[in-house]
Design a protein around this motif. Sequence first.
Motif, PDB file in Angstrom:
ATOM      1  N   ARG A  35       0.846  -1.196   0.000  1.00 40.85           N
ATOM      2  CA  ARG A  35       0.000   0.000   0.000  1.00 40.85           C
ATOM      3  C   ARG A  35       0.884   1.251   0.000  1.00 40.85           C
ATOM      4  NH1 ARG A  35      -2.625   3.989   2.096  1.00 40.85           N
ATOM      5  NH2 ARG A  35      -4.887   4.135   1.899  1.00 40.85           N
ATOM      6  N   GLN A  36       1.922   1.208   0.807  1.00 40.11           N
ATOM      7  CA  GLN A  36       2.835   2.352   0.888  1.00 40.11           C
ATOM      8  C   GLN A  36       3.588   2.579  -0.424  1.00 40.11           C
ATOM      9  OE1 GLN A  36       5.356   2.007   4.423  1.00 40.11           O
ATOM     10  NE2 GLN A  36       3.509   1.712   5.647  1.00 40.11           N
ATOM     11  N   ILE A  37       4.040   1.483  -1.031  1.00 38.48           N
ATOM     12  CA  ILE A  37       4.753   1.602  -2.313  1.00 38.48           C
ATOM     13  C   ILE A  37       3.851   2.266  -3.346  1.00 38.48           C
ATOM     14  CG2 ILE A  37       5.706   0.271  -4.257  1.00 38.48           C
ATOM     15  CD1 ILE A  37       6.610  -1.847  -2.123  1.00 38.48           C
ATOM     16  N   HIS A  38       2.602   1.825  -3.414  1.00 35.44           N
ATOM     17  CA  HIS A  38       1.683   2.361  -4.424  1.00 35.44           C
ATOM     18  C   HIS A  38       1.287   3.800  -4.105  1.00 35.44           C
ATOM     19  CE1 HIS A  38       1.527  -1.339  -6.623  1.00 35.44           C
ATOM     20  NE2 HIS A  38       1.182  -2.017  -5.547  1.00 35.44           N
ATOM     21  N   THR A  39       1.182   4.116  -2.826  1.00 36.84           N
ATOM     22  CA  THR A  39       0.860   5.497  -2.433  1.00 36.84           C
ATOM     23  C   THR A  39       1.992   6.430  -2.862  1.00 36.84           C
ATOM     24  OG1 THR A  39      -0.357   4.661  -0.539  1.00 36.84           O
ATOM     25  CG2 THR A  39       0.279   6.975  -0.471  1.00 36.84           C
ATOM     26  N   GLN A  40       3.215   5.969  -2.659  1.00 33.35           N
ATOM     27  CA  GLN A  40       4.397   6.719  -3.063  1.00 33.35           C
ATOM     28  C   GLN A  40       4.405   6.950  -4.582  1.00 33.35           C
ATOM     29  OE1 GLN A  40       6.757   8.396  -1.810  1.00 33.35           O
ATOM     30  NE2 GLN A  40       7.987   8.572  -3.674  1.00 33.35           N
ATOM     31  N   GLN A  41       4.162   5.867  -5.333  1.00 39.00           N
ATOM     32  CA  GLN A  41       4.187   5.979  -6.795  1.00 39.00           C
ATOM     33  C   GLN A  41       3.062   6.883  -7.283  1.00 39.00           C
ATOM     34  OE1 GLN A  41       6.722   4.643  -8.787  1.00 39.00           O
ATOM     35  NE2 GLN A  41       5.748   6.044 -10.212  1.00 39.00           N
ATOM     36  N   LEU A  42       1.899   6.789  -6.626  1.00 40.99           N
ATOM     37  CA  LEU A  42       0.774   7.649  -7.011  1.00 40.99           C
ATOM     38  C   LEU A  42       1.129   9.122  -6.849  1.00 40.99           C
ATOM     39  CD1 LEU A  42      -2.183   7.979  -7.873  1.00 40.99           C
ATOM     40  CD2 LEU A  42      -2.846   7.740  -5.470  1.00 40.99           C
ATOM     41  N   TYR A  55      -6.107   2.012  -7.932  1.00 42.73           N
ATOM     42  CA  TYR A  55      -6.770   0.717  -7.813  1.00 42.73           C
ATOM     43  C   TYR A  55      -6.005  -0.189  -6.854  1.00 42.73           C
ATOM     44  CZ  TYR A  55      -5.945  -4.105  -9.403  1.00 42.73           C
ATOM     45  OH  TYR A  55      -5.613  -5.430  -9.462  1.00 42.73           O
ATOM     46  N   ARG A  56      -4.683  -0.170  -6.936  1.00 45.16           N
ATOM     47  CA  ARG A  56      -3.875  -1.006  -6.041  1.00 45.16           C
ATOM     48  C   ARG A  56      -4.101  -0.611  -4.576  1.00 45.16           C
ATOM     49  NH1 ARG A  56      -2.980  -5.601  -7.449  1.00 45.16           N
ATOM     50  NH2 ARG A  56      -1.323  -5.784  -5.909  1.00 45.16           N
ATOM     51  N   ILE A  57      -4.098   0.702  -4.332  1.00 41.39           N
ATOM     52  CA  ILE A  57      -4.291   1.195  -2.964  1.00 41.39           C
ATOM     53  C   ILE A  57      -5.669   0.761  -2.438  1.00 41.39           C
ATOM     54  CG2 ILE A  57      -4.522   3.280  -1.531  1.00 41.39           C
ATOM     55  CD1 ILE A  57      -2.466   4.584  -3.556  1.00 41.39           C
ATOM     56  N   SER A  58      -6.686   0.935  -3.267  1.00 39.46           N
ATOM     57  CA  SER A  58      -8.042   0.525  -2.856  1.00 39.46           C
ATOM     58  C   SER A  58      -8.095  -0.955  -2.534  1.00 39.46           C
ATOM     59  CB  SER A  58      -9.056   0.774  -3.975  1.00 39.46           C
ATOM     60  OG  SER A  58      -9.081   2.116  -4.322  1.00 39.46           O
ATOM     61  N   TRP A  59      -7.437  -1.749  -3.376  1.00 36.42           N
ATOM     62  CA  TRP A  59      -7.466  -3.192  -3.125  1.00 36.42           C
ATOM     63  C   TRP A  59      -6.749  -3.531  -1.816  1.00 36.42           C
ATOM     64  CZ3 TRP A  59      -3.666  -6.885  -2.442  1.00 36.42           C
ATOM     65  CH2 TRP A  59      -4.172  -8.175  -2.194  1.00 36.42           C
ATOM     66  N   CYS A  60      -5.619  -2.882  -1.567  1.00 33.68           N
ATOM     67  CA  CYS A  60      -4.888  -3.129  -0.309  1.00 33.68           C
ATOM     68  C   CYS A  60      -5.790  -2.834   0.889  1.00 33.68           C
ATOM     69  CB  CYS A  60      -3.616  -2.282  -0.237  1.00 33.68           C
ATOM     70  SG  CYS A  60      -2.308  -2.836  -1.353  1.00 33.68           S
ATOM     71  N   ASP A  61      -6.501  -1.723   0.821  1.00 33.06           N
ATOM     72  CA  ASP A  61      -7.423  -1.360   1.907  1.00 33.06           C
ATOM     73  C   ASP A  61      -8.502  -2.426   2.083  1.00 33.06           C
ATOM     74  OD1 ASP A  61      -6.090   0.990   2.476  1.00 33.06           O
ATOM     75  OD2 ASP A  61      -7.328   2.208   1.149  1.00 33.06           O
ATOM     76  N   GLU A  62      -9.077  -2.838   0.972  1.00 30.15           N
ATOM     77  CA  GLU A  62     -10.141  -3.836   1.016  1.00 30.15           C
ATOM     78  C   GLU A  62      -9.624  -5.161   1.581  1.00 30.15           C
ATOM     79  OE1 GLU A  62     -12.016  -4.569  -2.794  1.00 30.15           O
ATOM     80  OE2 GLU A  62     -13.271  -6.175  -1.963  1.00 30.15           O
ATOM     81  N   ALA A  63      -8.435  -5.555   1.109  1.00 31.50           N
ATOM     82  CA  ALA A  63      -7.869  -6.837   1.544  1.00 31.50           C
ATOM     83  C   ALA A  63      -7.507  -6.805   3.022  1.00 31.50           C
ATOM     84  CB  ALA A  63      -6.641  -7.168   0.701  1.00 31.50           C
ATOM     85  N   ILE A  64      -6.928  -5.709   3.470  1.00 36.99           N
ATOM     86  CA  ILE A  64      -6.559  -5.596   4.886  1.00 36.99           C
ATOM     87  C   ILE A  64      -7.813  -5.685   5.757  1.00 36.99           C
ATOM     88  CG2 ILE A  64      -5.688  -3.996   6.658  1.00 36.99           C
ATOM     89  CD1 ILE A  64      -3.627  -3.060   4.466  1.00 36.99           C
ATOM     90  N   SER A  65      -8.832  -4.985   5.332  1.00 38.97           N
ATOM     91  CA  SER A  65     -10.084  -5.000   6.076  1.00 38.97           C
ATOM     92  C   SER A  65     -10.706  -6.403   6.090  1.00 38.97           C
ATOM     93  CB  SER A  65     -11.024  -3.962   5.452  1.00 38.97           C
ATOM     94  OG  SER A  65     -12.359  -4.329   5.635  1.00 38.97           O
TER      95      SER A  65
END
Lengths: 181, 181
Positions: B119-126, B163-173
């Motif tokens: 999630r952090q990697i994708h947030t950084q890239q975003l 999309y990656r960030i959203s999926w990470c959030d969904e998966a963690i939850s």
Amino acid sequence: MALAHTILATLGDEAYSGYDLWKKFSQTKACYWQASQQQIYRELGKLEKEEAIDSEIIAQKGRPAKKIYQITDKGIEKLKNWVLEPAEPMAIREDLLVKVISAHLAPKSVILQEIERHRQIHTQQLSVYKEIEQQNFPDVSKLSYKQKCIYATLRCGIGYESYRISWCDEAISLLSEETSK
Amino acid sequence: MALAHTILATLGDEAYSGYDLWKKFSQTKACYWQASQQQIYRELGKLEKEEAIDSEIIAQKGRPAKKIYQITDKGIEKLKNWVLEPAEPMAIREDLLVKVISAHLAPKSVILQEIERHRQIHTQQLSVYKEIEQQNFPDVSKLSYKQKCIYATLRCGIGYESYRISWCDEAISLLSEETSK
DNA sequence: ATAGTATACTAAACAAATTGAGTATGTCAA
DNA sequence: TTGACATACTCAATTTGTTTAGTATACTAT
């Protein structure tokens, strides 16, 4: 690499032949790993050599005999150790986007039609995933941890296809606009 | 394959050395094509052999000399023909998801932390992409067709990371929930 | 002085993926 | 009965991607 581990993970639930795995890959595994028949057969050969899996030949009526594979303790250990290592995000290599940046070399309709074609492919795949979701995961609250993990990968596939469709729409709209320059 | 074509497309705008291309790839091209330095140098060698590009050695002050490459007419033709062919959607091979389906082999925290790391990697890239968007595309209505094509690829990168960030959030939850089974 | 970093490129071994050609059995419909 | 299709697997060549190890120049901070 992860093809070996995807196979191990799949054989963790049930014994499969190479051909069965290939069908499984082209269906439910498609949202996280894609591999050809040849790749799968070769990888099975390698895994058997290193004793991560073992095989058994099963005769069938009205069909050629098949060789089914089972994961061994050694294989489970291998998979487990790999899960503990960090994973790199997938490298993006999207031909369509290379074509988009070269789009000015061809008539505008070429790239617009190609994006539209991709939109259809992703719409098709999305409906396949949604069908699987309805059939296999009607009630998320009742899933075991292991099932939730599988469901999470399906959700990833659904998210991916949805994102692709949205981008196709955005790109078509952006590139269709009248441009003065 | 498309590494050659990505290089040709990049050289279509400006002459670059292998090293320049590599930097360009790790920066702005990252949303659609990733390649290592070695791959780029090798591909440049191949492209020069088949006369799709030609080179010139440029001496520099205070730096090693560099070999810059230009696209030839033959190269433009090659790229143009390729653009007219249909493109296959990228094959998905996501290690993280293979780990997710094998997650039950390790403590729950392992996979949750790994998803959080992604999630952090994708947030950084975003945020990198959004910075590029603000800097280079402040007013979409003023872009030429060619610029719009480039912008479309950036928007694809932005959509992907989101999309990656959203999926990470969904998966963690999903995977954090208490599970009875 | 020297260690670290950036520039700039080459070479070679290895692993993974793609492509194409085969072999073989059995079903089903025209 | 022929051809298309599905099952089930093997082999080999080639391309693509990764990893590791080099060579060499020059700037900068300690």
